[in-house]
Design a protein around this motif. Structure first.
Motif, PDB file in Angstrom:
ATOM      1  N   TRP A  13      -0.088 -11.426 -13.870  1.00 40.43           N
ATOM      2  CA  TRP A  13       0.850 -10.301 -13.938  1.00 40.43           C
ATOM      3  C   TRP A  13       0.315  -9.202 -14.854  1.00 40.43           C
ATOM      4  CZ3 TRP A  13       3.073  -8.826 -18.507  1.00 40.43           C
ATOM      5  CH2 TRP A  13       3.139  -9.763 -19.548  1.00 40.43           C
ATOM      6  N   GLU A  14      -0.419  -9.579 -15.910  1.00 38.88           N
ATOM      7  CA  GLU A  14      -0.989  -8.581 -16.809  1.00 38.88           C
ATOM      8  C   GLU A  14      -1.978  -7.683 -16.064  1.00 38.88           C
ATOM      9  OE1 GLU A  14      -0.445 -12.196 -19.663  1.00 38.88           O
ATOM     10  OE2 GLU A  14      -1.113 -11.915 -17.611  1.00 38.88           O
ATOM     11  N   GLN A  15      -2.851  -8.299 -15.278  1.00 39.43           N
ATOM     12  CA  GLN A  15      -3.842  -7.523 -14.529  1.00 39.43           C
ATOM     13  C   GLN A  15      -3.151  -6.643 -13.493  1.00 39.43           C
ATOM     14  OE1 GLN A  15      -6.926  -9.753 -12.539  1.00 39.43           O
ATOM     15  NE2 GLN A  15      -7.590  -7.984 -11.378  1.00 39.43           N
ATOM     16  N   THR A  16      -2.179  -7.204 -12.796  1.00 38.31           N
ATOM     17  CA  THR A  16      -1.473  -6.450 -11.768  1.00 38.31           C
ATOM     18  C   THR A  16      -0.799  -5.217 -12.359  1.00 38.31           C
ATOM     19  OG1 THR A  16      -1.107  -8.471 -10.494  1.00 38.31           O
ATOM     20  CG2 THR A  16       0.313  -6.591  -9.995  1.00 38.31           C
ATOM     21  N   LEU A  17      -0.088  -5.389 -13.493  1.00 39.45           N
ATOM     22  CA  LEU A  17       0.593  -4.251 -14.103  1.00 39.45           C
ATOM     23  C   LEU A  17      -0.393  -3.222 -14.642  1.00 39.45           C
ATOM     24  CD1 LEU A  17       3.647  -5.838 -15.933  1.00 39.45           C
ATOM     25  CD2 LEU A  17       3.492  -4.867 -13.633  1.00 39.45           C
ATOM     26  N   SER A  18      -1.547  -3.674 -15.140  1.00 39.86           N
ATOM     27  CA  SER A  18      -2.529  -2.724 -15.681  1.00 39.86           C
ATOM     28  C   SER A  18      -3.119  -1.841 -14.582  1.00 39.86           C
ATOM     29  CB  SER A  18      -3.646  -3.468 -16.425  1.00 39.86           C
ATOM     30  OG  SER A  18      -4.502  -4.124 -15.508  1.00 39.86           O
ATOM     31  N   GLU A  19      -3.027  -2.273 -13.333  1.00 41.54           N
ATOM     32  CA  GLU A  19      -3.573  -1.511 -12.213  1.00 41.54           C
ATOM     33  C   GLU A  19      -2.527  -0.642 -11.514  1.00 41.54           C
ATOM     34  OE1 GLU A  19      -5.537  -4.284  -9.644  1.00 41.54           O
ATOM     35  OE2 GLU A  19      -6.835  -5.016 -11.249  1.00 41.54           O
ATOM     36  N   ALA A  20      -1.277  -0.686 -11.971  1.00 37.83           N
ATOM     37  CA  ALA A  20      -0.222   0.100 -11.325  1.00 37.83           C
ATOM     38  C   ALA A  20      -0.477   1.587 -11.519  1.00 37.83           C
ATOM     39  CB  ALA A  20       1.143  -0.287 -11.894  1.00 37.83           C
TER      40      ALA A  20
END
Length: 137
Positions: A13-20
């Protein structure tokens, strides 16, 4: 669904949110903290705090699904977020439990970025609320 170009992938989830990006809208549905409802590993209060803290850094809209209360306890994080977010509340019966007496009503909440909250007539009304200093961290 057919009018959008969807991309599905596996990531933390950290990686996903950092790419938003600013054109995205993020839906988050974390496990209940401290409960035996996690997926692979235990989800802690610290994980919940990190997730909520990361919402303030998102360049886009979001909706966060989180339990609100049951007969035994309340989620004070949701009560705090009501100050700066739109919160929709839904009741449902929990059919999971080893014994029938453990199956109860649960109140769930959908916490929505204030600029993306939909009114009862279906329109989105920007509110542009200022961020509230978070006493949880």
């Amino acid at each position: 669904m057919q009018t959008h170009d969807w991309e599905f992938r596996v990531a933390s989830w950290e990686q996903t949110l950092s790419e938003a990006g600013s054109d995205d809208f993020v839906y988050l549905d974390p496990p209940y903290e401290g409960r035996h409802t996690d997926y692979y590993n235990r989800w802690s209060r610290e994980d919940t705090y990190r997730l909520i803290e990361s919402l303030g850094r998102l360049p886009c809209g979001y909706a966060l699904s989180m339990w609100l209360e049951n007969s035994y306890r309340q989620n004070m994080i949701v009560h705090y977020l009501k100050q700066s977010h739109t919160v929709k509340i839904y009741d449902h019966f929990y059919h999971i439990g080893a014994e029938e007496k453990n199956r109860n009503w649960m109140r769930e909440s959908l916490i929505i970025h204030p600029d993306f909250a939909q009114t009862d007539d279906g329109h989105i009304t920007p509110r542009h609320n200022q961020a509230v200093q978070n006493p949880l961290f």
